[in-house]
Design a protein around this motif. Structure first.
Motif, PDB file in Angstrom:
ATOM      1  N   HIS A   1       0.805  -1.220   0.000  1.00 51.53           N
ATOM      2  CA  HIS A   1       0.000   0.000   0.000  1.00 51.53           C
ATOM      3  C   HIS A   1       0.841   1.275   0.000  1.00 51.53           C
ATOM      4  CE1 HIS A   1      -3.347  -2.644   1.895  1.00 51.53           C
ATOM      5  NE2 HIS A   1      -3.288  -2.771   0.580  1.00 51.53           N
ATOM      6  N   ASP A   2       2.083   1.193   0.473  1.00 48.27           N
ATOM      7  CA  ASP A   2       2.941   2.377   0.481  1.00 48.27           C
ATOM      8  C   ASP A   2       3.692   2.574  -0.833  1.00 48.27           C
ATOM      9  OD1 ASP A   2       2.186   3.110   3.024  1.00 48.27           O
ATOM     10  OD2 ASP A   2       3.848   2.080   4.019  1.00 48.27           O
ATOM     11  N   ALA A   3       3.608   1.592  -1.718  1.00 48.83           N
ATOM     12  CA  ALA A   3       4.270   1.734  -3.025  1.00 48.83           C
ATOM     13  C   ALA A   3       3.580   2.831  -3.835  1.00 48.83           C
ATOM     14  CB  ALA A   3       4.224   0.412  -3.783  1.00 48.83           C
ATOM     15  N   LYS A   4       4.373   3.655  -4.514  1.00 50.63           N
ATOM     16  CA  LYS A   4       3.799   4.708  -5.351  1.00 50.63           C
ATOM     17  C   LYS A   4       3.108   4.109  -6.578  1.00 50.63           C
ATOM     18  CE  LYS A   4       5.244   7.944  -2.664  1.00 50.63           C
ATOM     19  NZ  LYS A   4       4.284   8.674  -1.816  1.00 50.63           N
ATOM     20  N   ARG A   5       3.661   3.000  -7.070  1.00 56.14           N
ATOM     21  CA  ARG A   5       3.030   2.215  -8.134  1.00 56.14           C
ATOM     22  C   ARG A   5       3.346   0.744  -7.896  1.00 56.14           C
ATOM     23  NH1 ARG A   5       1.684   6.738  -8.975  1.00 56.14           N
ATOM     24  NH2 ARG A   5       1.320   7.799 -10.973  1.00 56.14           N
ATOM     25  N   VAL A   6       2.445  -0.121  -8.338  1.00 60.61           N
ATOM     26  CA  VAL A   6       2.739  -1.557  -8.390  1.00 60.61           C
ATOM     27  C   VAL A   6       2.628  -1.999  -9.841  1.00 60.61           C
ATOM     28  CG1 VAL A   6       1.976  -2.001  -6.022  1.00 60.61           C
ATOM     29  CG2 VAL A   6       0.346  -2.224  -7.905  1.00 60.61           C
ATOM     30  N   PHE A   7       3.495  -2.913 -10.231  1.00 61.42           N
ATOM     31  CA  PHE A   7       3.492  -3.420 -11.594  1.00 61.42           C
ATOM     32  C   PHE A   7       2.801  -4.778 -11.630  1.00 61.42           C
ATOM     33  CE2 PHE A   7       7.625  -1.130 -13.174  1.00 61.42           C
ATOM     34  CZ  PHE A   7       6.960   0.083 -13.084  1.00 61.42           C
ATOM     35  N   ALA A   8       1.778  -4.891 -12.469  1.00 58.10           N
ATOM     36  CA  ALA A   8       1.091  -6.160 -12.704  1.00 58.10           C
ATOM     37  C   ALA A   8       1.534  -6.709 -14.056  1.00 58.10           C
ATOM     38  CB  ALA A   8      -0.418  -5.960 -12.691  1.00 58.10           C
ATOM     39  N   LEU A   9       1.839  -7.984 -14.101  1.00 56.23           N
ATOM     40  CA  LEU A   9       2.274  -8.596 -15.355  1.00 56.23           C
ATOM     41  C   LEU A   9       1.115  -8.739 -16.338  1.00 56.23           C
ATOM     42  CD1 LEU A   9       4.534 -11.421 -13.873  1.00 56.23           C
ATOM     43  CD2 LEU A   9       5.297  -9.275 -14.901  1.00 56.23           C
ATOM     44  N   THR A  10      -0.089  -8.940 -15.811  1.00 62.02           N
ATOM     45  CA  THR A  10      -1.277  -9.186 -16.637  1.00 62.02           C
ATOM     46  C   THR A  10      -2.496  -8.549 -15.976  1.00 62.02           C
ATOM     47  OG1 THR A  10      -1.786 -11.236 -15.469  1.00 62.02           O
ATOM     48  CG2 THR A  10      -0.363 -11.419 -17.420  1.00 62.02           C
ATOM     49  N   GLU A  11      -3.619  -8.558 -16.688  1.00 57.94           N
ATOM     50  CA  GLU A  11      -4.872  -8.081 -16.113  1.00 57.94           C
ATOM     51  C   GLU A  11      -5.290  -8.940 -14.921  1.00 57.94           C
ATOM     52  OE1 GLU A  11      -6.722  -5.496 -16.614  1.00 57.94           O
ATOM     53  OE2 GLU A  11      -5.725  -4.633 -18.382  1.00 57.94           O
ATOM     54  N   THR A  12      -4.999 -10.234 -14.996  1.00 62.24           N
ATOM     55  CA  THR A  12      -5.324 -11.126 -13.880  1.00 62.24           C
ATOM     56  C   THR A  12      -4.580 -10.708 -12.623  1.00 62.24           C
ATOM     57  OG1 THR A  12      -5.731 -12.980 -15.382  1.00 62.24           O
ATOM     58  CG2 THR A  12      -5.312 -13.522 -13.082  1.00 62.24           C
ATOM     59  N   GLU A  13      -3.304 -10.379 -12.785  1.00 62.05           N
ATOM     60  CA  GLU A  13      -2.531  -9.950 -11.612  1.00 62.05           C
ATOM     61  C   GLU A  13      -3.024  -8.595 -11.104  1.00 62.05           C
ATOM     62  OE1 GLU A  13       1.932 -10.477 -10.006  1.00 62.05           O
ATOM     63  OE2 GLU A  13       1.805  -9.427 -11.930  1.00 62.05           O
ATOM     64  N   LYS A  14      -3.494  -7.752 -11.992  1.00 61.42           N
ATOM     65  CA  LYS A  14      -4.079  -6.481 -11.554  1.00 61.42           C
ATOM     66  C   LYS A  14      -5.258  -6.740 -10.624  1.00 61.42           C
ATOM     67  CE  LYS A  14      -6.291  -2.207 -13.088  1.00 61.42           C
ATOM     68  NZ  LYS A  14      -6.642  -1.308 -14.224  1.00 61.42           N
ATOM     69  N   GLU A  15      -6.111  -7.695 -11.000  1.00 61.17           N
ATOM     70  CA  GLU A  15      -7.258  -8.040 -10.156  1.00 61.17           C
ATOM     71  C   GLU A  15      -6.794  -8.537  -8.791  1.00 61.17           C
ATOM     72  OE1 GLU A  15     -10.502  -7.570 -10.781  1.00 61.17           O
ATOM     73  OE2 GLU A  15      -9.828  -6.527 -12.599  1.00 61.17           O
ATOM     74  N   GLN A  16      -5.658  -9.214  -8.754  1.00 57.80           N
ATOM     75  CA  GLN A  16      -5.133  -9.705  -7.477  1.00 57.80           C
ATOM     76  C   GLN A  16      -4.679  -8.545  -6.587  1.00 57.80           C
ATOM     77  OE1 GLN A  16      -2.109 -12.528  -8.605  1.00 57.80           O
ATOM     78  NE2 GLN A  16      -3.594 -14.132  -9.078  1.00 57.80           N
ATOM     79  N   TYR A  17      -4.037  -7.552  -7.182  1.00 59.35           N
ATOM     80  CA  TYR A  17      -3.677  -6.357  -6.408  1.00 59.35           C
ATOM     81  C   TYR A  17      -4.931  -5.692  -5.842  1.00 59.35           C
ATOM     82  CZ  TYR A  17       1.275  -6.023  -7.906  1.00 59.35           C
ATOM     83  OH  TYR A  17       2.621  -6.223  -8.101  1.00 59.35           O
ATOM     84  N   LEU A  18      -5.970  -5.614  -6.655  1.00 55.25           N
ATOM     85  CA  LEU A  18      -7.213  -4.982  -6.198  1.00 55.25           C
ATOM     86  C   LEU A  18      -7.807  -5.755  -5.011  1.00 55.25           C
ATOM     87  CD1 LEU A  18      -8.822  -4.112  -9.660  1.00 55.25           C
ATOM     88  CD2 LEU A  18      -7.890  -2.482  -7.999  1.00 55.25           C
ATOM     89  N   LYS A  19      -7.687  -7.079  -5.032  1.00 52.41           N
ATOM     90  CA  LYS A  19      -8.168  -7.894  -3.919  1.00 52.41           C
ATOM     91  C   LYS A  19      -7.385  -7.615  -2.640  1.00 52.41           C
ATOM     92  CE  LYS A  19      -9.988 -11.814  -6.570  1.00 52.41           C
ATOM     93  NZ  LYS A  19      -9.819 -13.264  -6.881  1.00 52.41           N
ATOM     94  N   MET A  20      -6.142  -7.167  -2.812  1.00 51.35           N
ATOM     95  CA  MET A  20      -5.312  -6.800  -1.655  1.00 51.35           C
ATOM     96  C   MET A  20      -5.481  -5.320  -1.298  1.00 51.35           C
ATOM     97  SD  MET A  20      -3.723  -9.580  -0.665  1.00 51.35           S
ATOM     98  CE  MET A  20      -2.101  -9.359   0.058  1.00 51.35           C
ATOM     99  N   ASN A  21      -6.533  -4.710  -1.877  1.00 50.24           N
ATOM    100  CA  ASN A  21      -6.913  -3.317  -1.577  1.00 50.24           C
ATOM    101  C   ASN A  21      -5.885  -2.283  -2.032  1.00 50.24           C
ATOM    102  OD1 ASN A  21      -9.410  -4.027  -0.346  1.00 50.24           O
ATOM    103  ND2 ASN A  21      -8.304  -4.582   1.528  1.00 50.24           N
ATOM    104  N   VAL A  22      -5.124  -2.613  -3.063  1.00 52.65           N
ATOM    105  CA  VAL A  22      -4.271  -1.610  -3.702  1.00 52.65           C
ATOM    106  C   VAL A  22      -5.165  -0.761  -4.604  1.00 52.65           C
ATOM    107  CG1 VAL A  22      -2.335  -1.225  -5.285  1.00 52.65           C
ATOM    108  CG2 VAL A  22      -2.243  -3.101  -3.632  1.00 52.65           C
ATOM    109  N   GLU A  23      -4.985   0.548  -4.572  1.00 54.69           N
ATOM    110  CA  GLU A  23      -5.828   1.428  -5.367  1.00 54.69           C
ATOM    111  C   GLU A  23      -5.582   1.246  -6.861  1.00 54.69           C
ATOM    112  OE1 GLU A  23      -6.406   5.539  -4.100  1.00 54.69           O
ATOM    113  OE2 GLU A  23      -5.199   5.085  -2.324  1.00 54.69           O
TER     114      GLU A  23
END
Length: 396
Positions: free
Chosen positions: A155-177
């Motif tokens: 959550h303190d990262a200024k950005r997170v990198f997702a390899l795919t759209e699926t991984e983006k959904e996983q970040y969202l599940k971890m409440n990353v904006e």
């Protein structure tokens, strides 16, 4: 820019998996673009890495600090880093960096990098490389880690990198904006694939004739890679499609599953059809790709497959299980995605082997995709633009 990468293992420890190669390729390309690049990592590998000076080792222009883990065997057994000297170097040097790029986040180096980055207002990027959610292995420990450190690191990262759209959904599940998530795939250094080795060297070494079809897997010999399914599916193909003119090469370092693979090969009595080569790197790995007909990655879970990109750059078709996040765009374009079961994998093998034109078409499309979508040069351009934006935002 002065860039710091934080990663538990780094080259030459290629046996540690795809994160090592990805972080190396990114750092190397950044050096080529004129940036001053540092890597903080450890000296742990299958056998401990040895350098005359563990601090500031030059690796293709990258300043690499290999911090000594207190115990190499402890790290390999429990995947817990104990890097001596890292805390002091971070305190001393962190203000010198414009941005920090943390690769994966459930490790001691990430804990310390996060702590000192936040304290000193240095922005950092987090790239999870497929390890966003706490599942598959050691789920209990991962959940504990997340409660103490992991959520804050994300959550303190200024950005997170997702390899795919699926991984983006996983970040969202971890409440990353959502606004902090960027889709940044892995890439391939196409220069390595523009002058491939001549055909026949891998086949000659392992006594594979020119008229035999060759299926290959390249990766760590770990349960998560689905190698039990691969051997069972290959055996099913041999029995049900009456093809005696095919071999399977399983290439990679043992990561706790080689004995299980050998037992299955013995059980099915297909020792003459399956080759376990051990790990192959650089030129030797290219020789395997050149001599192969089909690349197979039958993982139980896979966020991305660098070995698959390497096969695509070598104009080879892919077979992936649908457990791979890239299976959807691979299927029908540069290969086949199959269900995670024996019959589906066996059928996929037969579909490709029985259609030379299809294999050729998938191979050519895979090469085109690596050139247009998965070229490190293009991906690095995107990464640098994100870095610049993050630094600008942080300085306001």
């Amino acid at each position: 820019m002065r860039i710091l990468h934080v990663v538990p293992s780094f080259v030459p420890c290629l046996a540690a998996g795809g994160v090592v190669n990805a972080s190396y390729q990114i750092a190397k390309k950044q050096v080529e673009l004129g940036h001053e690049v540092y890597v903080f990592t450890t000296d742990t590998c299958i056998n401990r890495l040895v350098f005359e000076n563990n601090y500031d080792v030059d690796v293709d222009g990258i300043h690499v600090y290999y911090f000594k883990n207190i115990s190499n065997s402890f790290k390999n057994r429990f995947t817990i880093d104990t890097p001596r000297g890292l805390k002091g170097q971070l305190k001393k040097q962190i203000k010198n960096f414009d941005i920090i790029h943390i690769h994966e986040h459930r490790h001691t180096l990430a804990i310390l990098a996060h702590k000192y980055a936040v304290e000193n207002n240095i922005p950092y990027i987090l790239q999870a490389h497929g390890s966003v959610l706490p599942f598959f292995q050691k789920e209990g420990l991962k959940n504990i880690f997340d409660k103490i450190w992991g959520f804050n690191i994300l959550h303190d990262a200024k950005r997170v990198f997702a390899l795919t759209e699926t991984e983006k959904e996983q970040y969202l599940k971890m409440n990353v904006e959502d606004k902090n998530i960027e889709i940044v795939p892995l890439g391939i250094d196409l220069e390595e694939y523009n002058n491939l080795p001549k055909k026949g060297e891998f086949r000659n070494k392992y006594k594979i004739s020119e008229d035999e079809k060759l299926l290959i897997f390249i990766g760590r010999l770990n349960r998560i890679k689905g190698l039990d399914l691969l051997v069972k599916g290959f055996n099913d193909y041999l029995k049900n499609y009456n093809d005696d003119n095919v071999k399977l090469a399983i290439i990679g370092p043992d990561n706790g599953f080689e004995e299980e693979i050998e037992k299955l090969i013995d059980k099915f009595n297909i020792n003459d059809k399956v080759i376990l080569t051990g790990p192959l790197y650089r030129e030797d790995k290219l020789k395997a790709h050149v001599d192969s007909d089909i690349f197979i990655m039958p993982s139980q879970y896979e966020s991305f497959t660098t070995s698959g990109l390497e096969a695509m750059a070598s104009c080879k078709p892919l077979i992936l299980t649908k457990c791979n996040h890239i299976a959807e765009w691979v299927d029908g374009n540069c290969g086949i995605s199959c269900d995670y079961n024996i019959k589906s994998l066996s059928k996929a093998i037969n579909t490709l082997i029985s259609d030379e034109e299809l294999m050729k078409r998938y191979g050519m499309e895979g090469r085109r995709l690596t050139e247009e979508e998965y070229n490190w040069d293009k991906i690095l351009d995107k990464i640098i633009k994100i870095y610049s934006k993050v630094i600008s935002e942080n300085n306001k």
